[in-house]
Design a protein around this motif. Structure first.
Motif, PDB file in Angstrom:
ATOM      1  N   CYS A  12       0.841  -1.195   0.000  1.00  9.86           N
ATOM      2  CA  CYS A  12       0.000   0.000   0.000  1.00  9.86           C
ATOM      3  C   CYS A  12       0.879   1.248   0.000  1.00  9.86           C
ATOM      4  O   CYS A  12       1.844   1.343   0.769  1.00  9.86           O
ATOM      5  CB  CYS A  12      -0.914   0.012   1.227  1.00  9.86           C
ATOM      6  SG  CYS A  12      -2.078  -1.376   1.279  1.00  9.86           S
ATOM      7  N   THR A  13       0.539   2.191  -0.831  1.00 12.01           N
ATOM      8  CA  THR A  13       1.243   3.474  -0.865  1.00 12.01           C
ATOM      9  C   THR A  13       0.513   4.436   0.057  1.00 12.01           C
ATOM     10  O   THR A  13      -0.553   4.956  -0.274  1.00 12.01           O
ATOM     11  CB  THR A  13       1.283   4.043  -2.299  1.00 12.01           C
ATOM     12  OG1 THR A  13       1.898   3.089  -3.167  1.00 12.01           O
ATOM     13  CG2 THR A  13       2.065   5.351  -2.325  1.00 12.01           C
ATOM     14  N   ILE A  14       1.086   4.666   1.247  1.00 18.95           N
ATOM     15  CA  ILE A  14       0.430   5.463   2.281  1.00 18.95           C
ATOM     16  C   ILE A  14       1.309   6.641   2.655  1.00 18.95           C
ATOM     17  O   ILE A  14       2.537   6.507   2.794  1.00 18.95           O
ATOM     18  CB  ILE A  14       0.124   4.608   3.528  1.00 18.95           C
ATOM     19  CG1 ILE A  14      -0.866   3.507   3.160  1.00 18.95           C
ATOM     20  CG2 ILE A  14      -0.424   5.456   4.668  1.00 18.95           C
ATOM     21  CD1 ILE A  14      -1.205   2.572   4.304  1.00 18.95           C
ATOM     22  N   ASN A  15       0.680   7.799   2.812  1.00 15.14           N
ATOM     23  CA  ASN A  15       1.395   9.007   3.230  1.00 15.14           C
ATOM     24  C   ASN A  15       1.669   8.940   4.731  1.00 15.14           C
ATOM     25  O   ASN A  15       0.757   8.979   5.539  1.00 15.14           O
ATOM     26  CB  ASN A  15       0.548  10.237   2.895  1.00 15.14           C
ATOM     27  CG  ASN A  15       1.310  11.529   3.147  1.00 15.14           C
ATOM     28  OD1 ASN A  15       2.334  11.545   3.827  1.00 15.14           O
ATOM     29  ND2 ASN A  15       0.813  12.619   2.584  1.00 15.14           N
ATOM     30  N   TYR A 175      -0.760  -3.097   6.339  1.00 14.05           N
ATOM     31  CA  TYR A 175      -1.828  -2.421   5.588  1.00 14.05           C
ATOM     32  C   TYR A 175      -2.073  -3.157   4.280  1.00 14.05           C
ATOM     33  O   TYR A 175      -1.163  -3.198   3.435  1.00 14.05           O
ATOM     34  CB  TYR A 175      -1.456  -0.958   5.321  1.00 14.05           C
ATOM     35  CG  TYR A 175      -1.128  -0.206   6.574  1.00 14.05           C
ATOM     36  CD1 TYR A 175      -2.153   0.178   7.444  1.00 14.05           C
ATOM     37  CD2 TYR A 175       0.184   0.083   6.911  1.00 14.05           C
ATOM     38  CE1 TYR A 175      -1.861   0.859   8.609  1.00 14.05           C
ATOM     39  CE2 TYR A 175       0.481   0.759   8.074  1.00 14.05           C
ATOM     40  CZ  TYR A 175      -0.541   1.142   8.924  1.00 14.05           C
ATOM     41  OH  TYR A 175      -0.253   1.806  10.088  1.00 14.05           O
ATOM     42  N   CYS A 257      -6.201  -1.479   0.230  1.00 16.84           N
ATOM     43  CA  CYS A 257      -5.314  -0.345   0.472  1.00 16.84           C
ATOM     44  C   CYS A 257      -6.064   0.982   0.504  1.00 16.84           C
ATOM     45  O   CYS A 257      -5.671   1.907   1.217  1.00 16.84           O
ATOM     46  CB  CYS A 257      -4.232  -0.293  -0.605  1.00 16.84           C
ATOM     47  SG  CYS A 257      -2.962  -1.576  -0.427  1.00 16.84           S
ATOM     48  N   SER A 258      -7.133   1.075  -0.240  1.00 16.50           N
ATOM     49  CA  SER A 258      -7.880   2.326  -0.308  1.00 16.50           C
ATOM     50  C   SER A 258      -8.401   2.730   1.068  1.00 16.50           C
ATOM     51  O   SER A 258      -8.246   3.887   1.491  1.00 16.50           O
ATOM     52  CB  SER A 258      -9.042   2.192  -1.294  1.00 16.50           C
ATOM     53  OG  SER A 258      -9.827   3.369  -1.308  1.00 16.50           O
ATOM     54  N   GLU A 261      -5.509   3.654   3.505  1.00 12.90           N
ATOM     55  CA  GLU A 261      -4.976   4.997   3.289  1.00 12.90           C
ATOM     56  C   GLU A 261      -5.864   6.067   3.921  1.00 12.90           C
ATOM     57  O   GLU A 261      -5.380   7.060   4.462  1.00 12.90           O
ATOM     58  CB  GLU A 261      -4.835   5.251   1.787  1.00 12.90           C
ATOM     59  CG  GLU A 261      -3.770   4.388   1.120  1.00 12.90           C
ATOM     60  CD  GLU A 261      -3.885   4.382  -0.396  1.00 12.90           C
ATOM     61  OE1 GLU A 261      -4.712   5.159  -0.925  1.00 12.90           O
ATOM     62  OE2 GLU A 261      -3.171   3.598  -1.042  1.00 12.90           O
ATOM     63  N   LYS A 262      -7.189   5.846   3.863  1.00 10.19           N
ATOM     64  CA  LYS A 262      -8.121   6.828   4.410  1.00 10.19           C
ATOM     65  C   LYS A 262      -8.075   6.885   5.931  1.00 10.19           C
ATOM     66  O   LYS A 262      -8.234   7.950   6.529  1.00 10.19           O
ATOM     67  CB  LYS A 262      -9.544   6.508   3.941  1.00 10.19           C
ATOM     68  CG  LYS A 262      -9.776   6.689   2.454  1.00 10.19           C
ATOM     69  CD  LYS A 262     -11.180   6.279   2.061  1.00 10.19           C
ATOM     70  CE  LYS A 262     -11.392   6.416   0.553  1.00 10.19           C
ATOM     71  NZ  LYS A 262     -12.753   5.961   0.157  1.00 10.19           N
TER      72      LYS A 262
END
Length: 341
Positions: A12-15, A175, A257-258, A261-262
């Protein structure tokens, strides 16, 4: 060098910016304030034990749990400042994770012990004496530590390090969450938060009811006790409530992942709230004590005298340990209200 043999379920690409902004501030604040506060709390607990007060045993255990987590904060601080890249081995990651979770659930356990002890002392002062002894407190403390250590050994038999989409080694972050975590999170919510909350609320409602009916207790003292009890429940909810609610939400809804991320930022804010428990505990259970306040006032006046400054006038105090009635039952009830602090 970290040996990675298992990657995350999904990359997952998470900030992670919250870890470089808010987390370091919280960790540094809790370390600077929590370390000396808990050392003083440990000393106060020792004085209670020396006076043969079983409450001191629970307080010391609560403080030790806080201190162990505080000692792990430098590692978590380095981790977040390096953009969530764990540079130590997996064993140290698991140890720091265990210290994080034992701080939450051992703290919850001893908060419940303190609330039950106060409930029995105030509401049933002439009964259940066998449960309010030093021996009983030691046995209960051993049970709580053993139970939590066994739980950690069961949970942390899984690997706790993995790589994210940026090839960083992450510690205790999955995640989306893994399948085995769902039941663990439900257990943590029910046994680690919901049941203790009802136990805490029941105990303190009983205390408030007795204090309200006590004719031998001054009105201002009643207000002081009510504020202390209410603050305890409020801090329990603020520190532990959001985190456990989000645990359940993640277990129910996080399957991609969506969603991960939220919910990432709000989840980690709730996790940071549990850290403030290390500061709240000594403030509530030690510095609210009139005797501790008097000691700090003496230290303050001594420092002012040494510096050549005028001494400040002592405010009128309402100690929580002075019996004020001639009737036997009221006298006993007023005396055991000491356990509120």
């Amino acid at each position: 060098m970290v040996n990675i043999t298992e990657n995350a379920t999904e990359e997952c690409t998470i900030n992670h910016n919250i870890h470089q902004t808010l987390s370091p501030v919280v960790y540094i604040f809790v370390f600077i304030i929590g370390l000396p506060a808990n050392c003083l709390s440990l000393y106060y607990g020792y004085l209670q034990i020396k006076a043969k007060n079983e409450l001191g045993i629970y307080l010391c255990n609560l403080t030790v749990a806080d201190l162990l987590y505080i000692f792990s904060l430098p590692f978590w601080l380095q981790y977040v400042l390096q953009h969530d890249n764990w540079t130590y081995d997996e064993l140290l990651c698991k140890i720091c994770g265990i210290l994080l979770y034992e701080n939450i659930y051992i703290s919850v356990g001893f908060l419940c012990c303190i609330s039950i002890d106060r409930y029995l002392a105030v509401v049933h002062p002439f009964q259940f004496q066998q449960f309010r002894t030093m021996k009983a407190a030691v046995i209960v403390s051993i049970i709580i530590w053993t139970k939590e250590i066994m739980t950690c050994c069961f949970v942390f038999r899984h690997r706790e390090i993995s790589t994210d989409a940026d090839s960083h080694v992450v510690c205790f972050e999955h995640y989306p969450i893994k399948e085995w975590e769902h039941n663990v999170n439900y257990y943590r919510f029910s046994a680690g938060f919901l049941f203790p909350f009802f136990l805490l609320a029941f105990s303190y409602c009983g205390i408030l009811r007795v204090v309200h009916k006590s004719h031998g207790t001054q009105k201002k003292k009643k207000i002081q006790i009510k504020r202390l009890v209410s603050s305890t429940v409020l801090i329990f909810l603020v520190c532990f409530g959001p985190y456990h609610i989000l645990l359940v939400i993640r277990s129910l809804l996080e399957n991609n992942c969506s969603f991960a991320e939220k919910i990432f930022n709000i989840y980690h804010v709730s996790l940071l709230l549990t850290t403030f428990n290390c500061v709240a505990d000594p403030v509530l259970y030690c510095f609210s004590s009139e005797s501790i306040y008097q000691n700090f006032a003496k230290m303050r006046d001594s420092c002012l005298t040494y510096l050549g400054c005028p001494r400040t006038e002592m405010k009128e105090s309402y100690p929580l340990n002075a019996p004020e009635t001639q009737q036997a039952t009221a006298r006993a009830t007023t005396r055991v209200i000491t356990n509120i602090t």
